[in-house]
Design a protein around this motif. Structure first.
Motif, PDB file in Angstrom:
ATOM      1  N   ASP A  75      -0.964  -1.187   3.087  1.00 30.23           N
ATOM      2  CA  ASP A  75      -1.757  -1.272   3.409  1.00 30.23           C
ATOM      3  C   ASP A  75      -1.528  -2.495   3.522  1.00 30.23           C
ATOM      4  OD1 ASP A  75      -3.839   0.616   3.282  1.00 30.23           O
ATOM      5  OD2 ASP A  75      -3.231   0.386   1.249  1.00 30.23           O
ATOM      6  N   VAL A  76       0.079  -3.528   2.569  1.00 28.01           N
ATOM      7  CA  VAL A  76       0.535  -5.020   2.895  1.00 28.01           C
ATOM      8  C   VAL A  76       0.772  -4.809   4.006  1.00 28.01           C
ATOM      9  CG1 VAL A  76       2.113  -6.359   1.931  1.00 28.01           C
ATOM     10  CG2 VAL A  76       0.859  -4.338   0.309  1.00 28.01           C
ATOM     11  N   ARG A  77       1.192  -4.131   4.739  1.00 27.32           N
ATOM     12  CA  ARG A  77       1.568  -4.477   6.050  1.00 27.32           C
ATOM     13  C   ARG A  77       0.913  -4.604   7.289  1.00 27.32           C
ATOM     14  NH1 ARG A  77       5.653  -0.336   8.708  1.00 27.32           N
ATOM     15  NH2 ARG A  77       6.599  -0.677   6.761  1.00 27.32           N
ATOM     16  N   ASN A  78      -0.250  -4.224   7.230  1.00 23.11           N
ATOM     17  CA  ASN A  78      -2.073  -3.871   8.094  1.00 23.11           C
ATOM     18  C   ASN A  78      -2.139  -5.078   6.918  1.00 23.11           C
ATOM     19  OD1 ASN A  78      -1.572  -1.999   9.172  1.00 23.11           O
ATOM     20  ND2 ASN A  78      -2.972  -0.273   7.200  1.00 23.11           N
ATOM     21  N   LEU A  79      -1.954  -5.887   6.299  1.00 23.33           N
ATOM     22  CA  LEU A  79      -2.868  -7.073   5.639  1.00 23.33           C
ATOM     23  C   LEU A  79      -2.224  -8.056   6.404  1.00 23.33           C
ATOM     24  CD1 LEU A  79      -4.926  -8.455   4.198  1.00 23.33           C
ATOM     25  CD2 LEU A  79      -3.847  -8.443   2.236  1.00 23.33           C
ATOM     26  N   LEU A  80      -0.552  -8.495   6.138  1.00 23.78           N
ATOM     27  CA  LEU A  80       0.572  -9.436   6.658  1.00 23.78           C
ATOM     28  C   LEU A  80      -0.118  -9.373   8.305  1.00 23.78           C
ATOM     29  CD1 LEU A  80       3.100  -8.438   4.891  1.00 23.78           C
ATOM     30  CD2 LEU A  80       1.728 -10.492   4.388  1.00 23.78           C
ATOM     31  N   ILE A  81       0.060  -8.583   8.840  1.00 25.41           N
ATOM     32  CA  ILE A  81      -0.445  -7.899   9.826  1.00 25.41           C
ATOM     33  C   ILE A  81      -1.243  -8.892  10.896  1.00 25.41           C
ATOM     34  CG2 ILE A  81      -0.621  -6.648  12.597  1.00 25.41           C
ATOM     35  CD1 ILE A  81       1.244  -4.864  11.176  1.00 25.41           C
ATOM     36  N   ARG A  82      -2.744  -8.393  10.233  1.00 24.30           N
ATOM     37  CA  ARG A  82      -3.684  -9.102  10.660  1.00 24.30           C
ATOM     38  C   ARG A  82      -3.112 -10.798  10.443  1.00 24.30           C
ATOM     39  NH1 ARG A  82      -5.996  -5.098   7.974  1.00 24.30           N
ATOM     40  NH2 ARG A  82      -6.035  -5.754   6.124  1.00 24.30           N
ATOM     41  N   GLY A  83      -3.032 -11.215   9.219  1.00 19.67           N
ATOM     42  CA  GLY A  83      -3.329 -12.162   8.506  1.00 19.67           C
ATOM     43  C   GLY A  83      -2.512 -13.064   9.890  1.00 19.67           C
ATOM     44  N   SER A  84      -1.097 -12.200  10.485  1.00 20.48           N
ATOM     45  CA  SER A  84      -0.373 -13.267  11.114  1.00 20.48           C
ATOM     46  C   SER A  84      -0.732 -13.668  12.777  1.00 20.48           C
ATOM     47  CB  SER A  84       1.021 -12.332  11.703  1.00 20.48           C
ATOM     48  OG  SER A  84       1.896 -12.786  10.451  1.00 20.48           O
ATOM     49  N   GLU A  85      -1.796 -12.162  12.955  1.00 16.91           N
ATOM     50  CA  GLU A  85      -2.396 -12.666  14.304  1.00 16.91           C
ATOM     51  C   GLU A  85      -3.564 -13.318  13.895  1.00 16.91           C
ATOM     52  OE1 GLU A  85      -2.066  -7.847  15.550  1.00 16.91           O
ATOM     53  OE2 GLU A  85      -4.087  -9.226  14.160  1.00 16.91           O
TER      54      GLU A  85
END
Length: 59
Positions: free
Chosen positions: A3-13
């Motif tokens: 979940d943390v990685r998904n959150l970071l990916i969405r934030g970067s996008e």
């Protein structure tokens, strides 16, 4: 993927999207270069997140 990685990916996008909007409305070449550099940096971070390297402290 965590979940943390998904959150970071969405934030970067999202950050990349914001910089692209700023790039489109840049007033001069120095602003364009600044936004291009920030997009490239964020894209490298996004690529590392998507390939399993989660350390964002490299920014």
């Amino acid at each position: 993927m965590s979940d943390v990685r998904n959150l970071l990916i969405r934030g970067s996008e999202k950050v990349i999207g914001h910089y692209r909007m700023l790039l489109a409305s840049a007033r001069n070449e120095s602003e364009r270069e600044l936004y291009r550099a920030r997009i490239e940096r964020e894209q490298r971070l996004l690529d590392s997140l998507q390939h399993g390297l989660v350390d964002r402290s490299a920014a």
